[in-house]
Structures are given as structure tokens and as C-alpha cells.
Design an enzyme around this catalytic site. Structure first.
Site, PDB file in Angstrom:
ATOM      1  CB  CYS A 196     -15.500  -0.435  18.353  1.00 16.35           C
ATOM      2  SG  CYS A 196     -17.196  -0.870  18.795  1.00 16.35           S
ATOM      3  CB  CYS A 351       0.598  -1.002  23.610  1.00 22.13           C
ATOM      4  SG  CYS A 351       0.484   0.726  24.127  1.00 22.13           S
TER       5      CYS A 351
END
Length: 393
Positions: A196, A351
């Protein structure tokens, strides 16, 4: 039929009769059923998105003993969906935060907390004291561990899973139906299914799936209704529809089949392909610190800063001047998707935390790119050390 093994040793008090009166009016519950609920012992693995509604509604229903397992602390980003916690408990252990909330909701509940990571070494000792195990985690090693332990201990395992806008739920009990391994004999390759934290989740979704799990627990305790044994319930929040898959016990299942080969717990991290990260000298050489990247930007150094996150993440926050090329486009190894990157130019990739950018660097290296760096710690570390106006997410 599931045989519930709780020991019924109490009669309802006047306060309990008042509190649970709406249950007592149901013929399927009544006084005897509520006594079963008040004597039940249920263990929740995780007190996050799924564990929060589970803990609150099982406590409200009167489940006498609730065990809470979690090793994390409450973060501000949890509050979008983890309703057992609040702004006042950010930074606290999740098990302590949830225990406080349960105590305010129903002070008669015996809440037992385990501030630890569930493992093959501790799971049997913890599980043995509970009637029902409910999984609210989001990782495959814990799911296989919990399911296998429940098979070995002959306990029902209530499964739930959420991601983005979709959820799943089922009940596994190898005494009368399939186990989790019957549905998923092998875990997916590491990184194939995002968590998630990586893929996102609709905040309301864990409430829906968690309450389905709680509903299954109450039915098992009451020995009423038809549980999800032998059925996998699939929920699509965007389409607002439920689908159902029939599940069968696998006679060749390695733990609950006719000739089981798994007779004790194994190394579940290894089974799921999650091995300890060992940084190679090559990785060290390919990393660059956020301070050095900032200096390169300030000095107008000629290089390309490439953000390999997803477009939705880039929209949340980004470093000025960074070019967005998602990791998937880089790993496709299609030059047309690289937005004009040239093999001979200096490239720094980043990232969220530094893992995906290292993967991108190695993929580009295989394509012939040579002057590559991965920014250590990603945009999170950039926010912490360079520019606090860049939000963490």
C-alpha cells in the site's frame, strides 16, 4: 461447520446486558451468544488499515480478549485509513495507541499487546492462547507464516488483503476446508505486488474489508451463518461490486494435503524470495548522497536528474529540474521510452527511498549507459536533509 473452542465461564453483568442489549435481542445471539463473544480470545496481526476497524468493532461487540501484534509506530500518513489512531498518538507504538482507543470504547476488554515482529520463533507460543487468528498485514511472509501456524495448531485463520481500490477476504481452516497455501501454493516474485505504501490504497477500503473479517470472526464465535470457508470474496470499490471464487482443498497441499511435507515452520522470508540486502562494492560505487546532488545542482553541473517514481508520486512532490521516467519504462529497455537519455551523459536517478533508482541504474547499465548514479535515500532523504518543503508521503 467450525467448532468454536472458547471456554464459557461467565454470566453477563447488568452493565453488559445494557451495553449489548441490541445483540441480546437477536435470536441468533441472545444471552448465550453474547457470553460466547465475551469469552472469546481473538488475535489481530497488525493494527493498521485492516487491524484498526477489526480492533474497534470486535471490542465494541464485546470480544473478551483481544491480542494486538505490531512493531510499528503511528505515522501521520497512517491517519488516512488507520482509524484506531489519531493525531495525539503520532509517534507512539501502534499497539499502545490502539489499546488506549479500545479502553475508551470498551474498558472491559482484556487487551494484550505484542510489540514485535511475528516470526517462526515466536508465533506458536503466541497463537496457542487464542481461538481465532485474523491477519491484517500486507506482506506475503507473514501470511504464509500465520496460515501455516494455524494449520499446525488447528485454528481458523481469517484472511484479508487490500490494494488501491480492491480487496479480498476469506476464512481458512484446514480441518474443514482449504488453507491459504491451497489458494496460493507459491508466493509471487518479490516486487511484483506493490505494498500500500508503494501502490496506494483508498482510505475507506480497509474499513470495508476489515469489517468483513470482523463479521466472519463473530459468526465463528457464535457458530451461526455461513462463513467464507471455501470462498474467496473479491471487492471492487470503484465498480462497487462483490464477486466470489469457490475454493477447494488441495489434496497435494504441502501442509494440509493428504501427504504433507511441511510439518514445522520454515524460513518464510527465504520462501518468499526476500533475502537480506547485501550491498556490493558496485552498489556503493553507484550511489551518491543527497548533499552531493544538491551541490551539483547549485554549481550548474551538467547532468540529468531522473525521477523514476510513478506520475502520481511526481505530482505529490518533486525536485526542481528532475525529469520523470518511471522505472517500468526504464526496465522495458525501449530507447523510445527514455525521453532522449543518451548513454554517454552523466545521469543521477532518484526514487522515494533509493531502491527503485538502483534498479533503474542497473537496467540502464545493461543497455550500455555508463555514467550512472543512484541517489541514496531518495526524495525522502532529500526532504529530511536538503529541502523540508518537499513533503514526505
Amino acid at each position: 461447520i467450525i467448532v468454536f473452542t472458547g471456554n464459557f465461564v461467565m454470566a453477563l453483568t447488568s452493565d453488559q446486558i445494557n451495553r449489548y442489549s441490541r445483540h441480546l435481542l437477536l435470536p441468533e445471539v441472545g444471552v448465550e451468544g453474547q457470553e460466547k463473544i465475551c469469552n472469546a480470545k481473538v488475535l489481530l496481526i497488525g493494527t493498521g488499515g485492516l487491524g484498526s476497524p477489526l480492533a474497534l468493532y470486535l471490542a465494541a461487540a464485546g470480544v473478551g480478549t483481544l491480542g494486538l501484534i505490531d512493531f510499528d509506530v503511528v505515522d501521520f500518513s497512517n491517519l488516512q485509513r488507520q482509524v484506531a489512531h489519531g493525531e495525539s498518538t503520532v509517534g507512539k507504538l501502534k499497539v499502545d495507541s490502539a489499546k488506549e482507543r479500545i479502553a475508551d470504547l470498551n474498558s472491559s476488554i482484556d487487551v494484550r499487546t505484542y510489540n514485535l515482529r511475528l516470526s517462526s520463533e515466536n508465533v506458536m507460543d503466541i497463537f496457542k492462547d487464542y481461538d481465532i487468528i485474523i491477519d491484517g498485514t500486507d506482506n506475503f511472509p507473514t501470511r504464509y507464516l500465520a496460515s501455516d501456524a494455524c494449520v499446525l495448531l488447528n485454528k481458523p485463520y481469517i484472511y484479508g488483503c487490500i490494494l488501491r481500490f480492491e480487496g479480498q477476504a476469506s476464512v481458512f481452516d484446514s480441518r474443514v476446508g482449504p488453507c491459504y497455501r491451497c489458494l496460493y501454493p507459491e508466493p509471487p516474485p518479490p516486487g511484483l505486488v506493490p505494498s500500500c505504501a508503494e501502490g496506494g490504497v483508498l482510505g475507506i477500503l480497509p474499513g470495508i474489508v476489515g469489517l468483513i473479517q470482523a463479521n466472519e470472526a463473530i459468526k465463528i464465535i457464535l457458530e451461526q451463518g455461513e462463513t467464507l470457508i471455501g470462498r474467496l470474496l473479491l471487492f471492487d470499490a470503484l465498480g462497487m461490486n462483490f464477486r466470489e471464487m469457490k475454493l477447494k482443498k488441495d489434496k497435494n497441499c504441502p501442509i494440509c494435503g493428504e501427504n504433507p511435507t511441511i510439518k514445522e515452520l520454515i524460513d518464510y522470508e527465504e520462501f518468499c524470495g526476500i533475502l537480506p540486502v547485501e550491498e556490493s562494492p558496485e552498489d556503493d560505487e553507484m550511489e551518491i548522497g543527497v548533499e552531493q546532488v544538491k551541490q551539483m545542482l547549485d554549481n550548474k553541473h551538467a547532468f540529468r536528474l531522473v525521477d523514476v517514481r510513478e506520475p502520481s508520486e511526481y505530482d505529490i512532490c518533486n525536485i526542481g529540474g528532475a525529469m520523470l521516467i518511471p522505472l517500468g519504462d526504464i526496465e522495458a529497455k525501449d530507447p523510445s521510452k527514455l525521453n532522449g537519455l543518451k548513454p554517454d551523459e552523466e545521469i543521477v536517478l532518484h526514487c522515494k527511498a533509493g531502491v527503485r533508482s538502483m534498479k533503474a541504474a542497473k537496467a540502464l547499465q545493461e543497455m550500455g549507459f555508463k555514467n550512472l548514479k543512484s541517489m541514496r535515500g531518495g526524495i525522502n532523504e532529500w526532504s529530511e536533509k536538503i529541502d523540508s518543503s518537499v513533503p514526505l508521503y
